[in-house]
Design a protein around this motif. Structure first.
Motif, PDB file in Angstrom:
ATOM      1  N   LEU A 149       0.806  -1.250  -0.097  1.00  0.00           N
ATOM      2  CA  LEU A 149       0.106   0.066  -0.038  1.00  0.00           C
ATOM      3  C   LEU A 149       0.577   1.268   0.012  1.00  0.00           C
ATOM      4  CD1 LEU A 149      -2.693   1.313   0.017  1.00  0.00           C
ATOM      5  CD2 LEU A 149      -2.617   0.886   2.608  1.00  0.00           C
ATOM      6  N   LEU A 150       0.900   1.678  -1.080  1.00  0.00           N
ATOM      7  CA  LEU A 150       1.877   3.078  -1.271  1.00  0.00           C
ATOM      8  C   LEU A 150       1.228   4.224  -1.184  1.00  0.00           C
ATOM      9  CD1 LEU A 150       4.547   4.112  -2.220  1.00  0.00           C
ATOM     10  CD2 LEU A 150       3.807   4.113  -4.655  1.00  0.00           C
ATOM     11  N   ASP A 151       1.462   5.304  -0.210  1.00  0.00           N
ATOM     12  CA  ASP A 151       0.996   6.208   0.222  1.00  0.00           C
ATOM     13  C   ASP A 151       1.380   7.442  -0.903  1.00  0.00           C
ATOM     14  OD1 ASP A 151      -0.203   8.507   1.078  1.00  0.00           O
ATOM     15  OD2 ASP A 151       0.895   8.788   3.145  1.00  0.00           O
TER      16      ASP A 151
ATOM     17  N   VAL B 287       1.085 -10.760   4.029  1.00  0.00           N
ATOM     18  CA  VAL B 287       1.972  -9.522   4.369  1.00  0.00           C
ATOM     19  C   VAL B 287       1.455  -8.397   3.687  1.00  0.00           C
ATOM     20  CG1 VAL B 287       4.274  -8.915   4.327  1.00  0.00           C
ATOM     21  CG2 VAL B 287       3.656 -11.503   4.612  1.00  0.00           C
ATOM     22  N   VAL B 288       1.185  -7.132   4.512  1.00  0.00           N
ATOM     23  CA  VAL B 288       0.993  -5.824   4.270  1.00  0.00           C
ATOM     24  C   VAL B 288       2.034  -5.043   4.287  1.00  0.00           C
ATOM     25  CG1 VAL B 288      -0.754  -3.915   4.232  1.00  0.00           C
ATOM     26  CG2 VAL B 288      -1.529  -6.472   4.292  1.00  0.00           C
ATOM     27  N   ALA B 289       2.486  -4.362   3.538  1.00  0.00           N
ATOM     28  CA  ALA B 289       3.656  -3.199   3.636  1.00  0.00           C
ATOM     29  C   ALA B 289       3.069  -1.849   3.169  1.00  0.00           C
ATOM     30  CB  ALA B 289       5.018  -3.775   2.824  1.00  0.00           C
TER      31      ALA B 289
ATOM     32  N   VAL C 105       0.859   7.670   8.849  1.00  0.00           N
ATOM     33  CA  VAL C 105      -0.733   7.761   8.850  1.00  0.00           C
ATOM     34  C   VAL C 105      -1.335   6.803   9.665  1.00  0.00           C
ATOM     35  CG1 VAL C 105      -2.470   8.221   7.194  1.00  0.00           C
ATOM     36  CG2 VAL C 105      -0.048   8.906   6.567  1.00  0.00           C
ATOM     37  N   PRO C 106      -1.948   7.325  10.619  1.00  0.00           N
ATOM     38  CA  PRO C 106      -2.902   6.315  11.529  1.00  0.00           C
ATOM     39  C   PRO C 106      -3.679   5.467  10.605  1.00  0.00           C
ATOM     40  CG  PRO C 106      -2.720   8.618  12.326  1.00  0.00           C
ATOM     41  CD  PRO C 106      -2.323   8.670  11.141  1.00  0.00           C
ATOM     42  N   ALA C 107      -4.683   6.068   9.683  1.00  0.00           N
ATOM     43  CA  ALA C 107      -5.360   5.097   9.020  1.00  0.00           C
ATOM     44  C   ALA C 107      -4.776   3.904   8.178  1.00  0.00           C
ATOM     45  CB  ALA C 107      -6.075   5.854   7.895  1.00  0.00           C
ATOM     46  N   LEU C 108      -3.423   4.363   7.508  1.00  0.00           N
ATOM     47  CA  LEU C 108      -2.775   3.452   6.906  1.00  0.00           C
ATOM     48  C   LEU C 108      -2.135   2.412   7.810  1.00  0.00           C
ATOM     49  CD1 LEU C 108      -1.178   5.382   4.191  1.00  0.00           C
ATOM     50  CD2 LEU C 108      -3.148   4.364   4.253  1.00  0.00           C
ATOM     51  N   VAL C 109      -1.640   2.706   9.313  1.00  0.00           N
ATOM     52  CA  VAL C 109      -1.062   1.723  10.199  1.00  0.00           C
ATOM     53  C   VAL C 109      -2.264   0.937  10.573  1.00  0.00           C
ATOM     54  CG1 VAL C 109      -0.459   1.707  12.328  1.00  0.00           C
ATOM     55  CG2 VAL C 109       0.310   3.405  10.987  1.00  0.00           C
TER      56      VAL C 109
ATOM     57  N   PHE D 279       0.851 -10.350   8.951  1.00  0.00           N
ATOM     58  CA  PHE D 279       2.100  -9.713   9.295  1.00  0.00           C
ATOM     59  C   PHE D 279       2.289  -8.184   8.736  1.00  0.00           C
ATOM     60  CE2 PHE D 279       6.464  -8.091   8.770  1.00  0.00           C
ATOM     61  CZ  PHE D 279       7.061  -8.220   9.756  1.00  0.00           C
ATOM     62  N   GLY D 280       1.910  -7.110   9.634  1.00  0.00           N
ATOM     63  CA  GLY D 280       2.048  -5.866   8.776  1.00  0.00           C
ATOM     64  C   GLY D 280       3.046  -4.770   9.334  1.00  0.00           C
TER      65      GLY D 280
END
Length: 368
Positions: free
Chosen positions: A228-230, A308-310, A317-321, A329-330
């Motif tokens: 997930l690229l911000d 696995v989510v990177a 960013v709290p929402a992405l965390v 595994f995050g």
């Protein structure tokens, strides 16, 4: 053909001296003016009757990682009996770039290589190329434009990544998706060939199409990777940090695909959502075109990709965390030099000022 700035100056000076010398009957000045005028005429004649010249230009490779070498090549061939002096200017991303061309000897073939800058990620045009044939003393020139324009795509660099964390298990898939896909690990369908295991028949599709279809499943031992690229502009104090973030995403995805893991690339704006099983080229091409967005969103990683989510960003960013926390595994990789390794709840947070720093932290802490 036209006179150069120098040629125009010499021509004006020569005619002026010739006129003044004749008017005042000053033989020395008139002779010098005549000599300058004759030199300009000789330069014009040298351009008009110049040796025949064949020119071609190639650019390789057309797709190149950022900072890697991309070459333009000029092939010059002269069939005349006189040397040819040339200047060359190629247009690269709309800016002129001078190409150093040596004096071409009579009846000679010359190859000239020049580097095309690849500091900027994205797609840009190379060309047209302008050749200027210089006359005697550089007083006149003839211009030829090679109108071919080619596109060069600069994709992100791919840094060496060891792999995904061991022991990450695929999340449970909801009933709706299980019915739609016929199983947790379904990645495709193909026609039945003799010798296939009949237990792998996909009955719903076979009944609908009238052709026996065999399901192809991903290896359950190979976890999915979702990156997930911000791409929100507010997450990056310096645009260069976004370039580092893109290269981190490209490196993780390429490594996972090389090891046989299904991958998914998503952006926080929701503009990009790509799944791949084998080839990283489509994802690298998408990353090459990616730009920062003014809108911020919160995409949801599909349940079947929650192994696995990177999350890659320029800040935490709290929402992405929280999205990374849904995975088996995050991890969050932040392009920042504040703290190398930390945690936000169950999510591992890696920080580094450069893509190399983040990949090194991943290799040391995450990969097994």
């Amino acid at each position: 053909m036209r006179l150069t700035l120098r040629g125009t100056g010499v021509a004006v000076l020569g005619l002026l001296m010739l006129g003044v010398g004749l008017w005042w009957r000053y033989a020395g000045m008139a002779a010098f003016g005549l000599a300058l005028t004759a030199l300009v005429v000789a330069s014009i004649v040298s351009v008009l009757v110049a040796s025949p010249l064949a020119v071609s230009r190639t650019v390789r490779p057309r797709t190149v990682p950022r900072l890697a070498r991309c070459n333009g090549r000029l092939e010059l061939s002269s069939t005349g009996r006189w040397p040819v002096a040339l200047d060359a200017v190629d247009m690269v991303a709309g800016a002129p770039m001078a190409v150093d061309v040596p004096l071409l000897a009579p009846a000679a073939v010359e190859s000239v290589d020049y580097a095309i800058p690849t500091e900027r990620r994205g797609v840009f045009d190379v060309g047209p190329l302008t050749l200027r044939r210089k006359g005697l003393a550089g007083l006149a020139q003839a211009r030829t434009v090679l109108g071919e324009v080619v596109q060069v795509r600069v994709v992100p660099r791919v840094l060496p990544v060891r792999g995904l964390p061991s022991g990450a298990r695929r999340g449970q898939v909801g009933a709706d998706e299980r019915v739609e896909r016929g199983g947790t690990d379904l990645v495709g369908l193909r026609e039945y060939v003799p010798g296939d295991d009949l237990r792998r028949l996909h009955w719903a599709t076979s009944a609908r199409t009238g052709t026996l279809m065999i399901r192809e499943d991903a290896d359950p031992a190979r976890p999915h990777l979702a990156v997930l690229l911000d791409d929100s502009a507010t997450s990056y104090a310096d645009p260069q940090r976004f370039e580092e973030a893109v290269e981190v995403a490209a490196s993780l995805i390429t490594s996972a695909l090389e090891q046989g893991h299904p991958v998914r690339l998503l952006t926080s704006s929701g503009g990009t959502d790509i799944e791949e099983q084998q080839d990283s080229a489509p994802i690298l091409a998408a990353l090459a075109d990616l730009e920062l967005q003014d809108v911020a969103g919160r995409p949801t990683v599909p349940v079947r990709d929650l192994d696995v989510v990177a999350v890659v960003s320029g800040t935490t960013v709290p929402a992405l965390v929280l999205e990374a926390g849904r995975a088996a595994f995050g991890t969050v990789l932040v392009v920042d030099e504040t703290r190398p390794v930390s945690a936000a709840g169950s999510v591992l947070v890696l920080s580094g000022g450069r893509a190399e720093d983040l990949v090194d932290s991943w290799n040391a802490v995450v990969a097994r």
